[in-house]
Design an enzyme around this catalytic site. Sequence first.
Site, short mmCIF file in Angstrom:
data_model
loop_
_atom_site.label_atom_id
_atom_site.label_comp_id
_atom_site.label_asym_id
_atom_site.label_seq_id
_atom_site.Cartn_x
_atom_site.Cartn_y
_atom_site.Cartn_z
N HIS A 269 21.70 44.43 -21.62
CA HIS A 269 22.44 43.44 -20.81
C HIS A 269 22.92 44.06 -19.48
O HIS A 269 22.42 43.70 -18.44
CB HIS A 269 23.61 42.79 -21.56
CG HIS A 269 23.23 42.18 -22.86
ND1 HIS A 269 22.26 41.21 -22.95
CD2 HIS A 269 23.66 42.40 -24.13
CE1 HIS A 269 22.11 40.86 -24.22
NE2 HIS A 269 22.94 41.57 -24.96
N ASP A 320 16.28 39.42 -27.93
CA ASP A 320 17.65 39.46 -28.40
C ASP A 320 17.94 38.51 -29.56
O ASP A 320 17.58 38.78 -30.69
CB ASP A 320 18.60 39.23 -27.21
CG ASP A 320 20.04 39.62 -27.52
OD1 ASP A 320 20.30 40.08 -28.63
OD2 ASP A 320 20.91 39.47 -26.63
ZN ZN Z 1 21.70 42.19 -28.75
#
Ligand code: ZN
Length: 457
Positions: A269, A320
């Site tokens: 991220h 993810d």
């Molecule tokens: Zn993650």
Amino acid sequence: MMNIFASRAYLSDGWSNDVRLTLDGTEITAIASNATPQTGDTRVDTLLPALSNLHSHSFQRAMAGMTEFREKGRESFWTWRTLMYAFLDHLTPDHISAIAALAFMEMQKAGYAAVGEFHYIHNAAGGTKYDDPAELSSRIIKAAQDTGIGLTHLPVLYSYGDIGGKPLAGGQLRFGNSVDEFAALVDRCKTLVRDMPNDTAVGIAPHSLRATTPADLAQILGQTPDGPIHIHIAEQTAEVDAVQATLGARPVEWLLDHADVNDRWCLIHATHMSDAETTAMAHSGAVAGLCPVTEANLGDGIFNGKSYLNAGGAFGVGTDSNVNISLTEELRLFEYSQRLHHRARNVLAPEGGSTGTTLYTQAAKGGAQALARNNGEIAVGKLADLVAINSNDQRLCALPPSQLFDGLVFGANDSVVTDVWSAGRHNVQKGRHIQEDAILERYRHAIKDLTSRIRDV
Ligand code: ZN
């Protein structure tokens, strides 16, 4: 020995026509351009290096569509996380392997040859230990074996409920390990993958600065001299504020100051960075693990893509939460988020460059680095991680080769994928996975059982 003949291929030095590849099983051993097809060759239209999906929590695939409603008050990442914990109360080892197999199949059908599975469920509900500490890791490894995807397994160290060493609670008890238990788990995973194809790897993943402490982090880094290191970082502004308040620095800033962050690292991220953090991270050699579809779904924010790429930062993409496994959508959304933010077009391409080619080739390279996988380009000596697309599809047929990546990323979707090889394993053929029916049947059975348990509560 097997051969693939492609009408065109994107090689390490660009496009070539009539390309014949020779594989020795797992690696590419010869490449001939302007070649003639031979009897027995597997023939495809357009051959590209297949990407690595650098970040996945496969079990979350089964939650897709279950958290898209508005609760009273403000809908946020944290209510999503609460629902995830409710889900965790009921997941069995069999559910975990059936869901992982579905996700790994879908990843390959989307054009990924490999996955970095950031695996953090280690215990039974309530935190009870399984007899084998790697019981659930073994289910992930088995799912990789059953689907043929290349696996970099990343067992997660998750010891605390929040920043400042708070105790685990509720669903988090399924994640918990001390540093010593974690070391034993990693050793056990390394033993388990000895029976896997030799493109399988094991790394480590301290979950986040929330779930570990500076002392524990230093200890596991000290006992892990090689292999990939992945960590979630600066995903949510609440996390940035908490780390700032407790550790006295912003998350990326703190990590760069307190760990030797280098090309072994993948920072997942890294959404909320100051300009100084963005430049420092780009220069560290680490890969930014971007997950644009999940980051949009969770309302995380927009990665500082323009300055990061201008500073020479490496990136790859990950699915993810697996809410929608789509390689083209990850790349497209990365660029579109930048366009909306900067109110400009072609933000991530260098001057005179194609955006689609930039996104695809850099994500291929960054994914390879993040997973310590010898792939990312079509060249002799590289793993045969390959994806074939159909350039005669109506969404691509108007385009010359120089615009094919742009057409793939912006004008098409993953359905143009016809074939995928993972280290030479030809798992997707003519748009279908070779184990598709069995994987789907097992998934349907598991999900029926799991949802009935959740609804019975
Ligand atoms: Zn993650």
